[in-house]
Design an enzyme around this catalytic site. Structure first.
Site, short mmCIF file in Angstrom:
data_model
loop_
_atom_site.label_atom_id
_atom_site.label_comp_id
_atom_site.label_asym_id
_atom_site.label_seq_id
_atom_site.Cartn_x
_atom_site.Cartn_y
_atom_site.Cartn_z
N CYS A 233 34.24 9.00 -6.00
CA CYS A 233 33.22 10.03 -6.26
C CYS A 233 32.03 9.46 -7.04
O CYS A 233 32.19 9.02 -8.18
CB CYS A 233 33.90 11.17 -7.03
SG CYS A 233 32.80 12.31 -7.85
N CYS B 96 31.17 11.28 -10.29
CA CYS B 96 32.21 10.98 -11.29
C CYS B 96 31.86 9.68 -12.02
O CYS B 96 32.05 9.56 -13.23
CB CYS B 96 33.58 10.85 -10.64
SG CYS B 96 34.14 12.34 -9.80
#
Length: 97
Positions: free
Chosen positions: A23, A26
């Site tokens: 991600c 993230c």
């Protein structure tokens, strides 16, 4: 009681970052959370949970997207939000709890 339950059941705020290795947002949160920890020190615990390795926890807390951050106080969820947040916003949220 699970290890996770023990970790979130503290007097001080515990910020749990549900993330995934793949991600992009993230990855953006990692240095921001490090800055939050550097600023708040022992006043907060920050725990990172990889949703791919901990699917049962992600399911239990109904994490649908990453990153999702959940703030716990004394084991109770007091705040949650998905997406990237700025350091000052996170610190403000933690300080209000």
């Amino acid at each position: 009681m699970s290890k996770f339950s023990e970790l979130i059941n503290q007097d001080k705020p515990v910020l749990v970052d549900f993330f995934a290795e793949w991600c992009g947002p993230c990855k953006m949160m990692s240095p921001i959370l490090k800055d939050v920890k550097d600023k708040l020190g022992d006043d907060v615990s920050i725990i990172k949970i990889d949703v791919d390795k901990n699917q049962s926890l992600a399911s239990k807390y109904q994490v649908r997207g990453v990153p999702t951050m959940i703030l716990f106080k004394n084991g109770k969820q007091v705040w949650r939000q998905s997406g990237v947040l700025q350091k000052d916003d996170i610190i403000s949220i933690i300080n209000t709890h």
